[in-house]
Design an enzyme around this catalytic site. Structure first.
Site, PDB file in Angstrom:
ATOM      1  N   ASP A 165       0.840  -1.198   0.000  1.00  0.00           N
ATOM      2  CA  ASP A 165       0.000   0.000   0.000  1.00  0.00           C
ATOM      3  C   ASP A 165       0.877   1.250   0.000  1.00  0.00           C
ATOM      4  O   ASP A 165       0.549   2.254  -0.627  1.00  0.00           O
ATOM      5  CB  ASP A 165      -0.911   0.013   1.229  1.00  0.00           C
TER       6      ASP A 165
ATOM      7  N   THR B  46      -8.786   2.406   7.039  1.00  0.00           N
ATOM      8  CA  THR B  46      -8.221   1.138   7.502  1.00  0.00           C
ATOM      9  C   THR B  46      -6.737   1.273   7.869  1.00  0.00           C
ATOM     10  O   THR B  46      -6.120   0.304   8.295  1.00  0.00           O
ATOM     11  CB  THR B  46      -8.362   0.070   6.397  1.00  0.00           C
TER      12      THR B  46
ATOM     13  N   ASN C  20      -4.666   8.630   1.954  1.00  0.00           N
ATOM     14  CA  ASN C  20      -4.990   7.980   3.233  1.00  0.00           C
ATOM     15  C   ASN C  20      -5.442   8.989   4.284  1.00  0.00           C
ATOM     16  O   ASN C  20      -6.536   8.929   4.769  1.00  0.00           O
ATOM     17  CB  ASN C  20      -3.764   7.265   3.803  1.00  0.00           C
ATOM     18  N   GLU C  21      -4.511   9.864   4.660  1.00  0.00           N
ATOM     19  CA  GLU C  21      -4.834  10.770   5.751  1.00  0.00           C
ATOM     20  C   GLU C  21      -3.856  11.930   5.895  1.00  0.00           C
ATOM     21  O   GLU C  21      -2.768  11.939   5.325  1.00  0.00           O
ATOM     22  CB  GLU C  21      -4.897  10.032   7.100  1.00  0.00           C
TER      23      GLU C  21
ATOM     24  N   LYS D  84      -7.543   3.454  11.872  1.00  0.00           N
ATOM     25  CA  LYS D  84      -8.031   2.252  12.550  1.00  0.00           C
ATOM     26  C   LYS D  84      -7.246   1.996  13.837  1.00  0.00           C
ATOM     27  O   LYS D  84      -7.806   1.568  14.839  1.00  0.00           O
ATOM     28  CB  LYS D  84      -7.941   1.037  11.623  1.00  0.00           C
TER      29      LYS D  84
END
Ligand code: NAP
Ligand code: MN
Length: 274
Positions: free
Chosen positions: A45, A159, A120-121, A163
Site C-alpha cells: 500500500d 483502515t 490515506n490521511e 483504525k
C-alpha cells in the site's frame, strides 16, 4: 494503452517490474512515465501511496492498479503470481473504474497557503511536546484538543492509521472525512468528544493552533514541518482517485481478509443453512 510502473525497490518487486516490462512489450502496451493511462504499483500500500503522489497532478486522468509482494493490501490487491493474468487483462479488457474520495488539506501560514491532497490521511502533531489545537466545524468552535495528535482520514485511509486510533471503517462510496484523536488528554480545561467524527462532503473543519508552535504535518507517508501556522482547513476534495478494476474485489471482502480472516468451518451460516 500507456502505462507507468513504480516498484517498492526491494529485490522481488524490482524483478517483477522487469518481468512486467518485458511481457508488456509483446502485448502492445506502451511504457509512458509522463502521461500514462494506467499506473501500476508493485510492492505494498505504501508503494501505491508513492505512486499516487508522483502522479498527483494527473490524478483525474490516470487509473491505479496495485500488486502486492508482501501481505494483501487495501490498494495493492493483486498477488505477485497473478502478474501474467493481470497483464493479459490489461492488454485485452477495458477495466471498470472505481473512484474514491480524497482529502484536501489547506495550510494557512503567515507566508501563504499550501494545498495538499491525501489518499490515506493527514496527521497533525506537535514537533515538541503535546499538540494543543482548537477544532472548528463549519466555522463554529467545536472543541479544544490536547494530546498526541489528530488524524483526518479518507474512507480508504480509514483502515490505515485511523483504525489504529479506534476510528471507524468507512466504505469508500461514502464521500466523507473522519477526524480521530491520538491520545487526547481530558480534564476540565481540555475537553474533546473522544469518539471519532465523520463529516460529509461540503462540510469543513479548521484546526487552529498557536502560531508560535512548529507543527509536524503528515500527508500519507510524507512529513513536513510548518512554522507560523494560522489554521489548517480539511474538506473532502473535489477530485477523486481512480482505480482500474480488472476483476471485482469488494471493499468488505478486503477488510475481512486483511483483518479477520475467515475459516470455512466457523460461523452459523455453514452449520445451519436456511
Ligand atoms: P508503513 O509504516 O510501511 O505503513 C504502515 C502499514 O500501514 C503498512 O503495513 C502499510 O501497508 C499499511 N497501510 C498503508 N495504507 C493503508 C490503508 N489504506 N489501509 C490499511 N493499511 C494501510 O508506511 P507506508 O507504507 O509508507 O504507509 C503510510 C501509511 O501508514 C500512512 O498513510 C498511515 O495510514 C499508516 N500509518 C499507520 C500508523 C499506525 O497504525 N500507528 C502509524 C503511521 C502510519 P504496506 O505494508 O502494504 O505498505
Ligand atoms: Mn509500507
Amino acid at each position: 494503452m500507456k502505462y507507468s510502473l513504480l516498484d517498492r525497490g526491494d529485490r522481488l518487486s524490482r524483478d517483477l517490474a522487469e518481468q512486467f516490462h518485458q511481457m508488456a512489450q509483446e502485448k502492445e502496451l506502451t511504457r509512458d512515465d509522463e502521461s500514462p493511462d494506467i499506473v501500476l504499483s508493485i510492492g505494498g500500500d505504501g508503494t501505491l501511496l508513492q505512486a499516487f503522489h508522483r502522479f498527483r497532478d494527473r490524478v483525474g486522468t490516470v487509473a491505479f492498479v496495485g500488486v502486492h509482494t508482501g501481505h494483501l493490501g487495501f490498494y495493492a490487491d493483486w498477488k505477485k503470481d497473478e502478474l501474467p493474468e493481470l497483464l493479459e487483462r490489461m492488454a485485452t479488457l477495458k477495466p471498470t473504474t472505481v473512484s474514491y474520495p480524497l482529502l484536501k488539506v489547506e495550510i494557512v501560514t503567515d507566508a501563504g497557503r499550501t494545498v495538499y491532497l491525501a489518499l490515506n490521511e493527514f496527521t497533525l502533531k506537535s514537533v515538541d511536546g503535546t499538540l494543543v489545537a482548537q477544532l472548528n466545524i463549519n466555522d463554529e468552535p467545536f472543541e479544544m484538543f490536547r494530546g498526541d495528535g489528530i488524524v483526518v482520514s479518507t474512507p480508504t485511509g480509514s483502515t490505515g492509521y485511523n483504525k489504529s486510533v479506534n476510528g471507524a471503517i468507512i466504505h469508500p462510496h461514502l464521500e466523507a472525512l473522519q477526524i480521530a484523536e491520538i491520545a487526547s488528554i481530558n480534564n476540565r480545561v481540555y475537553r474533546t468528544l473522544g469518539s471519532s467524527i465523520i463529516l460529509p462532503k461540503h462540510h469543513h473543519c479548521d484546526i487552529v493552533t498557536d502560531p508560535d508552535e512548529p507543527l509536524a504535518v503528515g500527508i500519507d507517508h510524507l512529513v513536513f514541518q510548518f512554522q507560523e501556522v494560522r489554521s489548517i482547513i480539511c474538506s473532502v476534495a473535489p477530485e477523486k482517485v481512480h482505480f482500474a478494476r480488472y476483476r471485482p474485489f469488494p471493499f468488505w471482502n478486503r477488510v475481512r481478509e486483511a483483518f479477520i480472516g475467515w475459516d470455512e468451518n466457523q460461523g452459523f451460516t455453514k452449520k445451519w443453512p436456511r
